[in-house]
Design an enzyme around this catalytic site. Structure first.
Site, short mmCIF file in Angstrom:
data_model
loop_
_atom_site.label_atom_id
_atom_site.label_comp_id
_atom_site.label_asym_id
_atom_site.label_seq_id
_atom_site.Cartn_x
_atom_site.Cartn_y
_atom_site.Cartn_z
CE LYS A 271 -4.30 -1.28 2.06
NZ LYS A 271 -4.88 -1.71 3.28
CB THR B 292 -16.43 2.81 13.20
OG1 THR B 292 -16.54 3.71 12.10
CG2 THR B 292 -17.78 2.61 13.85
CG ASN C 33 -22.61 4.15 9.87
OD1 ASN C 33 -22.77 5.21 9.25
ND2 ASN C 33 -21.52 3.43 9.77
CG LEU D 195 -37.30 7.48 1.76
CD1 LEU D 195 -37.11 6.80 3.10
CD2 LEU D 195 -37.92 8.85 1.96
N GLY E 35 -34.22 -0.93 -2.73
CA GLY E 35 -33.25 -1.63 -3.56
C GLY E 35 -33.06 -3.05 -3.10
CB CYS F 160 -19.87 1.10 7.15
SG CYS F 160 -18.30 1.66 6.49
#
Ligand code: UGA
Length: 414
Positions: free
Chosen positions: A43, A124, A203, A246, A249, A256
């Site tokens: 990386k 988180t 979340n 909203l 799907g 996450c």
């Protein structure tokens, strides 16, 4: 932009994954000199050569533009002169609970090379984590969660809706506030615990919102004359509801929402609380895939083994190459487990799936399939000619209602 002598204030970032690489590049763009550390040499090499380890629109260009202000290294020693060090390492789940080893190691390693630095946790982490780490290490720790969406990550970092800064050291809070001054966003100054809680509660709320509209979609499918898109439009114009998140799907995925809802529920359970709304949202999300299976089984009952289902889109949403916890991939696995043959196409995903035939174009994938499921809202799928007489399930509602008589647009009673 930071003025005067602070202009080249050196900021450290530990962890160069998705959020870490975006944060490093965005802070350089804002005028800081940034030292990014990762234990993964590949990386580091790739970023040093101007190549981001992930796909994010605009990231590569911004990385190259700011290369003089960015140093990447696998050696924590490079953080010696950084006064503020962001910790942005993964917090995966292990056996349904948050796994904190990467965060703990990062803070210990920072302490080893620069014990006077202010550590800013962006990973988180559950409420109480920063305070525990402060007790253990004696370091000053500020909690500064991120609210970045893949696909718009740079914009979300440079101009967030709000910046949450939690801590118990007034001076450190003021200094971290200064770092984010360039964004000109509202700042919430609070305790470490509140900052950590705000991230999970946000979340989880968004996950609930998605599941809520998906559950309404389930109902709309059974009510003649109902169309969830119209219902969502009518709801979203109410300022209290708002139109975002909203869109019915295939359900939420990604690195996450699934991970954070699980960790949050387990955290609550340990405290004797049941987060029943979030629990239901997770259940609705799982059932979303089972509904696709039901539709296909109804249509092809008994002949599953001879049916090739083409899955269009494998990433968890459009504009990313990320397939982590993707509902599309879960659908593929479920289809294979009950005997369907599976074709797939995705313009970005690099995933290899056993027993799946991958195609180089949506057109080829459709032509070689008996039924098609649109699982990711890639814009190129909008242009598809589905007048092929094939059975199509459009989970992202991107095809025109009139384009195919066999079209099953989820959430619409046809
Ligand atoms: C999410 C949050 O939106 C960010 O605020 C947060 O910082 C980030 O997680 C994180 O914790 O790091 P992200 O995972 O990039 O960001 O994805 P979202 O854009 O939130 O989408 C999550 C899932 O919900 C996707 O599968 C998406 O397709 C689905 N979704 C979203 C819908 O099905 N309908 C919607 O209306 C919105």
């Amino acid at each position: 932009m930071v003025e005067g002598e602070e202009k080249f204030m050196r900021i450290g970032v530990v962890g160069l994954g998705y959020i870490g690489s975006v944060t490093s590049v965005a802070l350089a763009e804002a005028g800081y000199e940034v030292v990014g550390i990762d234990i993964d040499e590949l990386k580091v090499k790739s970023l040093s050569a101007g190549e981001p380890p992930i796909y994010e629109p605009g990231l590569k260009e911004m990385l190259i533009k700011n290369s003089k202000k960015l140093i990447f290294s696998a050696d924590y020693g490079a953080l010696k002169e950084a006064d503020y060090i962001f910790v942005i390492v993964p917090t995966p789940n292990k056996d349904g609970k948050i796994y904190l080893k990467y965060v703990e190691d990062a803070v210990e390693n920072v302490k080893r090379v620069n014990k006077n630095a202010i550590v800013i946790i962006k990973s988180t982490v559950l409420p109480g984590t920063a305070s525990n780490l402060m007790r253990k290490t004696g370091m000053t720790i500020i909690s500064n969660p991120e609210f970045t969406k893949e696909g718009t990550a740079i914009e979300d970092t440079l101009k967030p809706d709000r910046v949450v800064i939690g801590g118990n050291d007034k001076k450190a809070i003021e200094e971290v506030k200064k770092i984010w001054e360039f964004a000109n966003s509202p700042i919430i100054e609070t305790t470490n615990e509140n900052a950590e809680m705000i991230k999970y509660a946000s979340n989880a709320f968004l996950a609930v919102k998605v599941s809520y509209i998906n559950e309404i979609a389930n109902l709309c499918e059974k009510v003649p004359g109902c169309d969830v898109e119209e219902v969502a439009r009518g709801m979203g114009l109410d300022k209290r509801i708002a139109p975002y998140f909203l869109k019915a799907g295939i359900g939420f995925g990604g690195s996450c929402f699934p991970k954070d809802t699980t960790a949050f529920m387990s955290f609550a359970k340990d405290l004797g609380e049941n987060l029943s709304i979030i629990e239901s949202a997770v259940k609705v999300n799982k059932n979303r895939i089972l509904r696709i299976i039901d539709l296909l089984e109804d249509k092809f009952s008994g002949s599953e083994k001879n049916i090739r289902v083409g899955v269009l889109g494998l990433t968890f949403k459009a504009n990313t190459d990320d397939t982590r916890e993707s509902q599309a991939v879960k659908l593929v696995e479920k289809l294979l487990s009950i005997g369907f043959k599976v074709n797939a196409y995705d313009p970005m995903a690099k995933i290899k799936l056993e027993n799946v035939e991958l195609f180089n174009s949506a057109k080829d994938c459709i032509e070689n399939s008996d039924a098609v499921v649109i699982a990711t809202e890639w814009p190129e799928f909008r242009e598809l000619n589905v007048r092929t007489g094939k059975f199509v399930i459009d989970m992202r509602r991107i095809l025109s209602l009139n384009s195919n008589s066999n079209l099953k647009i989820v959430g619409h009673y046809g």
